[in-house]
Design a protein around this motif. Structure first.
Motif, PDB file in Angstrom:
ATOM      1  N   VAL A  45       0.844  -1.199   0.000  1.00 49.04           N
ATOM      2  CA  VAL A  45       0.000   0.000   0.000  1.00 49.04           C
ATOM      3  C   VAL A  45       0.878   1.248   0.000  1.00 49.04           C
ATOM      4  O   VAL A  45       0.658   2.197  -0.757  1.00 49.04           O
ATOM      5  CB  VAL A  45      -0.958  -0.003   1.221  1.00 49.04           C
ATOM      6  N   GLU A  46       1.914   1.199   0.830  1.00 50.61           N
ATOM      7  CA  GLU A  46       2.825   2.340   0.927  1.00 50.61           C
ATOM      8  C   GLU A  46       3.599   2.540  -0.368  1.00 50.61           C
ATOM      9  O   GLU A  46       3.647   3.645  -0.907  1.00 50.61           O
ATOM     10  CB  GLU A  46       3.814   2.105   2.068  1.00 50.61           C
ATOM     11  N   ALA A  47       4.156   1.442  -0.872  1.00 51.53           N
ATOM     12  CA  ALA A  47       4.988   1.520  -2.075  1.00 51.53           C
ATOM     13  C   ALA A  47       4.193   2.027  -3.278  1.00 51.53           C
ATOM     14  O   ALA A  47       4.696   2.777  -4.103  1.00 51.53           O
ATOM     15  CB  ALA A  47       5.590   0.153  -2.381  1.00 51.53           C
ATOM     16  N   GLU A  48       2.946   1.598  -3.360  1.00 58.05           N
ATOM     17  CA  GLU A  48       2.120   1.978  -4.520  1.00 58.05           C
ATOM     18  C   GLU A  48       1.340   3.265  -4.272  1.00 58.05           C
ATOM     19  O   GLU A  48       0.544   3.684  -5.099  1.00 58.05           O
ATOM     20  CB  GLU A  48       1.132   0.845  -4.865  1.00 58.05           C
TER      21      GLU A  48
ATOM     22  N   VAL B 154      -6.848   3.115  -1.176  1.00 56.99           N
ATOM     23  CA  VAL B 154      -7.961   2.239  -0.827  1.00 56.99           C
ATOM     24  C   VAL B 154      -7.605   0.780  -1.154  1.00 56.99           C
ATOM     25  O   VAL B 154      -6.871   0.514  -2.116  1.00 56.99           O
ATOM     26  CB  VAL B 154      -9.283   2.668  -1.542  1.00 56.99           C
ATOM     27  N   VAL B 155      -8.089  -0.111  -0.311  1.00 56.18           N
ATOM     28  CA  VAL B 155      -7.910  -1.542  -0.553  1.00 56.18           C
ATOM     29  C   VAL B 155      -9.290  -2.140  -0.804  1.00 56.18           C
ATOM     30  O   VAL B 155     -10.226  -1.890  -0.048  1.00 56.18           O
ATOM     31  CB  VAL B 155      -7.213  -2.213   0.659  1.00 56.18           C
ATOM     32  N   LEU B 156      -9.412  -2.862  -1.923  1.00 56.13           N
ATOM     33  CA  LEU B 156     -10.701  -3.469  -2.256  1.00 56.13           C
ATOM     34  C   LEU B 156     -10.629  -4.969  -2.000  1.00 56.13           C
ATOM     35  O   LEU B 156      -9.765  -5.659  -2.543  1.00 56.13           O
ATOM     36  CB  LEU B 156     -11.045  -3.222  -3.730  1.00 56.13           C
TER      37      LEU B 156
ATOM     38  N   LEU C  68      -8.415  -4.043   9.629  1.00 57.77           N
ATOM     39  CA  LEU C  68      -7.607  -3.843   8.424  1.00 57.77           C
ATOM     40  C   LEU C  68      -7.298  -2.366   8.197  1.00 57.77           C
ATOM     41  O   LEU C  68      -6.167  -1.993   7.902  1.00 57.77           O
ATOM     42  CB  LEU C  68      -8.333  -4.407   7.204  1.00 57.77           C
ATOM     43  N   GLU C  69      -8.314  -1.540   8.344  1.00 62.66           N
ATOM     44  CA  GLU C  69      -8.098  -0.106   8.101  1.00 62.66           C
ATOM     45  C   GLU C  69      -7.046   0.456   9.049  1.00 62.66           C
ATOM     46  O   GLU C  69      -6.187   1.228   8.643  1.00 62.66           O
ATOM     47  CB  GLU C  69      -9.414   0.665   8.249  1.00 62.66           C
ATOM     48  N   LYS C  70      -7.132   0.021  10.306  1.00 58.05           N
ATOM     49  CA  LYS C  70      -6.188   0.506  11.306  1.00 58.05           C
ATOM     50  C   LYS C  70      -4.768   0.067  10.938  1.00 58.05           C
ATOM     51  O   LYS C  70      -3.838   0.855  10.947  1.00 58.05           O
ATOM     52  CB  LYS C  70      -6.575  -0.046  12.679  1.00 58.05           C
ATOM     53  N   GLU C  71      -4.636  -1.207  10.572  1.00 56.65           N
ATOM     54  CA  GLU C  71      -3.295  -1.737  10.298  1.00 56.65           C
ATOM     55  C   GLU C  71      -2.707  -1.235   8.983  1.00 56.65           C
ATOM     56  O   GLU C  71      -1.508  -1.039   8.859  1.00 56.65           O
ATOM     57  CB  GLU C  71      -3.315  -3.269  10.297  1.00 56.65           C
ATOM     58  N   LEU C  72      -3.578  -1.064   7.969  1.00 57.30           N
ATOM     59  CA  LEU C  72      -3.076  -0.689   6.643  1.00 57.30           C
ATOM     60  C   LEU C  72      -2.946   0.816   6.486  1.00 57.30           C
ATOM     61  O   LEU C  72      -2.256   1.314   5.604  1.00 57.30           O
ATOM     62  CB  LEU C  72      -3.991  -1.234   5.544  1.00 57.30           C
ATOM     63  N   GLY C  73      -3.654   1.533   7.319  1.00 53.33           N
ATOM     64  CA  GLY C  73      -3.597   2.985   7.239  1.00 53.33           C
ATOM     65  C   GLY C  73      -4.270   3.540   6.001  1.00 53.33           C
ATOM     66  O   GLY C  73      -3.898   4.602   5.498  1.00 53.33           O
ATOM     67  N   CYS C  74      -5.225   2.820   5.448  1.00 54.03           N
ATOM     68  CA  CYS C  74      -5.998   3.366   4.327  1.00 54.03           C
ATOM     69  C   CYS C  74      -7.425   2.809   4.379  1.00 54.03           C
ATOM     70  O   CYS C  74      -7.726   1.922   5.174  1.00 54.03           O
ATOM     71  CB  CYS C  74      -5.338   3.031   2.988  1.00 54.03           C
TER      72      CYS C  74
END
Ligand SMILES: Nc1nc2c(ncn2[C@@H]2O[C@H](COP(=O)(O)OP(=O)(O)OP(=O)(O)O)[C@@H](O)[C@H]2O)c(=O)[nH]1
Ligand SMILES: [Mg+2]
Length: 418
Positions: free
Chosen positions: A65-68, A72-74, A87-93
């Motif tokens: 997520v960071e690199a790209e 948003v993650v679908l 997931l939102e908390k851990e991924l930060g998106c």
């Protein structure tokens, strides 16, 4: 918006099915104007209970997520509110599951009042447990803070939201009843259409239903290369008119894992169409996953109680690909065609008319010279096959729907049935 599509492959999903589903999620994203910049998958025996993906995989995904620079993650499944939050908390998106993506498309495409109300009811049903989760996550601190608001004492956040949502759904339901689709009007409309020959175009989203509707009726319905372009049912007569006159309806498309709330809320829109005597099930023959799409459509049709309605299977887009010979062999009685080909459209039209012609009867009607001003009635309700005249009047040999012919027979006494 930049998205990464994410899916867990369960042992029950074949590679082919799994890939087709992810491709479809990409298309759904595209329909929303979201750019897909990555794909991330994991094979697991089941979804991880707390956060869908395994712990290590979540780390990897966060890095991606960071690199790209995705925002948003679908997720290609419906996941629980608490899984989403974790997931939102851990991924930060932001994290959207398949259901939410579909609901968002419906929300954006809804135009009529009825469609808007139907979609909002489904969205509220989806949001309710998520708001509850949000309140839970916010914890007692937030609860105490918002307690200073205008809320009556003792009510928790969750309860309040639940009540608000319930009220709003009731309100929307009322609005829906008041629209064109309202029960009373609907009943009147149904009566009006009873006895008329009716066919409905049904099928997977983007199969070409609206394109065929246009070609068959000349009606300018919306055709678009996006998913769920059509949300409202439109009804038009075949054009040029046929005998019997056939009404065709265009309907909302189906998709794998169609959110349950949506099926329920669109049931009233679909009901009308599904009262048709014939369902033209349109399939995109050029899609490698067409068989699964065909199955999904049949499943949804069964779910909404249309299992027993006769089908005309229509394999469309054959100009783009697909094996016509194999299709004809495997699905006898089906039509293999392209909406781009006029001769094919004529063939489809003939097949639809032929279905309804089976119920036609022929009769001879006598129209005295004194009643010639009523010729129009006969010509508009039946097909006149032959006409001869004698000193007293004209004899018309007609073919039409049983009801119409019987009515004429009553009005114009001397008739001979064949
Ligand atoms: N090549 C080709 N394209 C087609 C054919 N029929 C439809 N299309 C295209 O497929 C896309 C979808 O067509 P629609 O008629 O909007 O599909 P639909 O089934 O009504 O889709 P929804 O309303 O979203 O469920 C459009 O871009 C059409 O131009 C065909 O026979 N051949
Ligand atoms: Mg359409």
């Amino acid at each position: 918006m930049r998205a990464i599509v994410v899916a867990v492959q369960l042992p029950s999903a074949s590679d082919l099915e799994f890939d087709a589903s992810l491709t479809e999620l990409r298309q759904l994203a595209k329909t929303l104007g979201i750019e897909v910049v990555g794909r991330f998958t994991q094979k697991r025996a089941s979804f991880q209970a707390a956060a869908y993906l395994g712990t290590g995989k979540r780390e990897e995904l966060r890095a991606l997520v960071e690199a790209e620079r995705a925002n948003v993650v679908l997720i290609d499944h419906e996941i629980s509110p608490s899984q989403t939050f974790t997931l939102e908390k851990e991924l930060g998106c932001q994290v959207m599951d398949r259901t939410m993506v579909i609901l968002e498309i419906f929300h954006r495409h809804a135009r009529s009042r009825a469609a808007r109300a139907q979609v909002e009811i489904a969205r509220l049903g989806y949001m309710a447990p998520r708001l509850r989760e949000a309140a839970k996550q916010a914890g007692p601190k937030d609860r105490a803070r918002s307690g200073t608001g205008g809320r009556s004492g003792g009510e928790s956040h969750g309860e309040l939201d639940r009540r608000k949502i319930r009220d709003r759904i009731a309100e929307l339901q009322k609005e829906l009843d008041a629209t064109d689709l309202g029960r009373k009007t609907q009943r009147a409309k149904r009566q009006e259409r009873q006895g008329l020959a009716r066919a409905a175009l049904v099928g997977y989203t983007n199969a070409g239903k609206s394109t065929l509707m246009r070609a068959l009726t000349g009606n300018q319905v919306l055709v678009a290369d996006k998913l769920f372009a059509t949300l409202d049912t439109t009804v038009r007569a075949l054009h040029p008119e046929s005998v019997p006159r056939v009404l065709v309806s265009d309907t909302v498309g189906f998709i794998k894992n169609l959110p349950h709330g949506l099926v329920a809320s669109f049931k009233s829109t679909l009901d009308e169409a599904l009262e048709a005597a014939l369902l033209c099930h349109v399939v995109d023959a050029s899609d490698p996953g067409f068989e699964r799409q065909l199955e999904v459509t049949e499943e949804v049709l069964a779910e909404i109680g249309a299992k027993a309605v006769p089908r005309l299977l229509v394999f469309n887009k054959i100009d783009r690909g697909g094996d016509a010979t194999a299709l004809r062999a495997k699905y006898p009685g089906s039509i293999v065609m392209s909406a781009r080909n006029e001769a094919d459209i004529a063939k489809l039209r003939e097949a639809i008319i032929a279905f309804f012609e089976r119920d036609l009867i022929e009769a001879e009607i006598f129209l005295p010279w004194s009643a010639q001003n009523r010729r129009g009635e006969i010509f508009s309700s039946c097909k006149v096959l032959e006409e001869r005249a004698d000193g007293e009047g004209a004899f018309l040999r007609v073919r039409g729907e049983a009801e119409a012919v019987k009515r004429l027979r009553k009005q114009f006494g001397r008739v001979k049935e064949k």
